[in-house]
Design an enzyme around this catalytic site. Sequence first.
Site, short mmCIF file in Angstrom:
data_model
loop_
_atom_site.label_atom_id
_atom_site.label_comp_id
_atom_site.label_asym_id
_atom_site.label_seq_id
_atom_site.Cartn_x
_atom_site.Cartn_y
_atom_site.Cartn_z
N GLY A 1 0.84 -1.22 0.00
CA GLY A 1 0.00 0.00 0.00
C GLY A 1 0.86 1.25 0.00
CD GLN B 1 -3.12 10.92 4.70
OE1 GLN B 1 -3.83 10.04 5.21
NE2 GLN B 1 -3.19 12.17 5.06
CG ASP C 1 -0.49 0.80 -3.94
OD1 ASP C 1 -0.44 1.48 -2.90
OD2 ASP C 1 -1.57 0.61 -4.55
CB ILE C 2 -3.45 -3.01 -5.81
CG1 ILE C 2 -4.14 -4.08 -6.66
CG2 ILE C 2 -4.26 -1.73 -5.74
CD1 ILE C 2 -5.41 -4.63 -6.05
NE ARG C 3 -3.03 3.81 -5.87
CZ ARG C 3 -2.84 5.00 -5.34
NH1 ARG C 3 -2.58 6.03 -6.11
NH2 ARG C 3 -2.92 5.17 -4.03
CG ASP D 1 -4.45 -8.12 -4.95
OD1 ASP D 1 -4.55 -7.87 -3.73
OD2 ASP D 1 -5.42 -8.50 -5.65
CE1 TYR E 1 -9.40 1.47 8.37
CE2 TYR E 1 -10.13 2.87 10.17
CZ TYR E 1 -9.13 2.43 9.31
OH TYR E 1 -7.88 2.97 9.42
CE LYS F 1 -6.87 -0.34 10.20
NZ LYS F 1 -5.67 -0.78 9.49
N1 LIG Z 1 -4.41 7.97 6.98
C1 LIG Z 1 -4.96 7.93 8.20
O1 LIG Z 1 -5.44 8.94 8.73
C2 LIG Z 1 -4.95 6.61 8.96
C3 LIG Z 1 -5.39 6.61 10.29
C4 LIG Z 1 -5.42 5.41 10.99
C5 LIG Z 1 -4.95 4.24 10.39
N2 LIG Z 1 -4.53 4.27 9.11
C6 LIG Z 1 -4.09 2.99 8.51
O2 LIG Z 1 -2.84 3.11 7.87
C7 LIG Z 1 -2.79 2.27 6.71
C8 LIG Z 1 -2.44 3.09 5.48
O3 LIG Z 1 -3.37 4.15 5.38
P1 LIG Z 1 -3.29 5.28 4.25
O4 LIG Z 1 -3.94 6.48 4.80
O5 LIG Z 1 -1.93 5.36 3.68
O6 LIG Z 1 -4.29 4.63 3.19
P2 LIG Z 1 -4.49 4.99 1.64
O7 LIG Z 1 -5.88 4.63 1.29
O8 LIG Z 1 -3.99 6.36 1.36
O9 LIG Z 1 -3.48 3.94 0.96
C9 LIG Z 1 -3.75 2.57 0.90
C10 LIG Z 1 -3.04 2.02 -0.33
O10 LIG Z 1 -3.34 0.62 -0.41
C11 LIG Z 1 -3.44 0.30 -1.78
N3 LIG Z 1 -4.19 -0.95 -1.94
C12 LIG Z 1 -5.54 -1.11 -1.92
N4 LIG Z 1 -5.83 -2.42 -2.11
C13 LIG Z 1 -4.67 -3.08 -2.22
C14 LIG Z 1 -4.32 -4.44 -2.44
N5 LIG Z 1 -5.27 -5.39 -2.57
N6 LIG Z 1 -3.02 -4.76 -2.51
C15 LIG Z 1 -2.05 -3.82 -2.40
N7 LIG Z 1 -2.32 -2.51 -2.21
C16 LIG Z 1 -3.62 -2.15 -2.12
C17 LIG Z 1 -4.13 1.49 -2.42
O11 LIG Z 1 -3.89 1.55 -3.81
C18 LIG Z 1 -3.51 2.65 -1.63
O12 LIG Z 1 -2.40 3.20 -2.31
C19 LIG Z 1 -4.15 1.57 6.65
O13 LIG Z 1 -4.06 0.33 7.31
C20 LIG Z 1 -5.04 2.49 7.44
O14 LIG Z 1 -6.12 1.78 8.02
C21 LIG Z 1 -4.52 5.42 8.38
#
Ligand SMILES: NC(=O)c1ccc[n+]([C@@H]2O[C@H](COP(=O)([O-])OP(=O)(O)OC[C@H]3O[C@@H](n4cnc5c(N)ncnc54)[C@H](O)[C@@H]3O)[C@@H](O)[C@H]2O)c1
Length: 316
Positions: A8, A12, A34-36, A52, A141, A145
Amino acid sequence: MPKILVTGALGQIGTELCAALRLIHGQEQVIASDIRILNDTPFAIRPYVQLDVLDKIALHALILKEKITEVYHLAATLSATGEKHPLKAWELNMQGLFNVLDIAKTDKLKIFWPSSIAVFGPTGNKAFSQQHSVTAPTTAYGISKVAGELWCKYYHEQYGVDVRSIRYPGLISHTAPPGGGTTDYAVDIFHQALKHRHYTCFLKPHTTLPMMYMPDAIRATLQLMSAPADKVKIRIGYNVHALSFSPEQLAQEIGKHLPSLKIYYKPDDRQVIADSWPTSVDDHHARQDWHWQHEFELDTMVADMLKNLKQLVQHI
Ligand SMILES: NC(=O)c1ccc[n+]([C@@H]2O[C@H](COP(=O)([O-])OP(=O)(O)OC[C@H]3O[C@@H](n4cnc5c(N)ncnc54)[C@H](O)[C@@H]3O)[C@@H](O)[C@H]2O)c1
């Protein structure tokens, strides 16, 4: 020297975490995935592999080929998107984690897996939610978690997997856009304020939530992962606290720099999610066990966000 895989990685957190890990360990030591599909991968993202996390065979093959020793497993569906597609969120968030934990068990990998303040629900303490307070979330969600945290603890206790976790609050950053969470407003508002001097917020003005600036979140992650194993006493997600503010307070602080900013409120489905979360968390375990300390307060975070975004946004 660890060899690291980040899943991933284009999200962000992953965007900034990969950059920070590469500064410490070197560009080639950190594989972003990443999956993209990226047709033209920019240098900053390389080495990059399209993967993936639900494809366990491909995940394991990559780990073996690259001789990976640590995985930062970030691929997930976030809170607001998770409510639209609850079973898909469950599948990605749980099966992806199982794939990583299972390979970690056989291949002796060290794992970072992020949890969230979404583990808390409406029946817990609203303010200063304690580490071991009630975790009875009402979102798909949050359920994923809580379950994920318990499985991390299980794999640690039963199989000795060195898995570490943080309950991130809402994260604010100026590099990558947020990925469908309930706190995304706290990033969007900066972009709209700079471009248009007005913003319509999807949460009510007094909705106070725990938040953190991305540099603090990255530091917390690196600090937890470099702590000696015997100092990591909690194998569910550690509470970490930095800021607590509402949309109104954030708008006021941004307004000190951009006085003509106008904010309007049009709460949507995300209000229900936000109302189920605490306003702040008690993080004394993280502070005691691995010396967590945040650096950015609301005023310094806002000033830094605006400074960085002004360089990107034209016509201001
Ligand atoms: N950003 C926040 O505020 C926040 C807060 C609490 C927890 N988190 C946790 O941190 C982690 C990352 O969050 P983030 O904000 O970077 O999320 P995001 O949505 O910005 O990024 C997630 C990435 O995962 C990729 N993805 C989706 N499906 C996939 C797959 N099957 N295989 C591989 N990649 C895949 C997406 O393309 C994306 O780039 C997550 O577990 C999220 O729950 C984030």
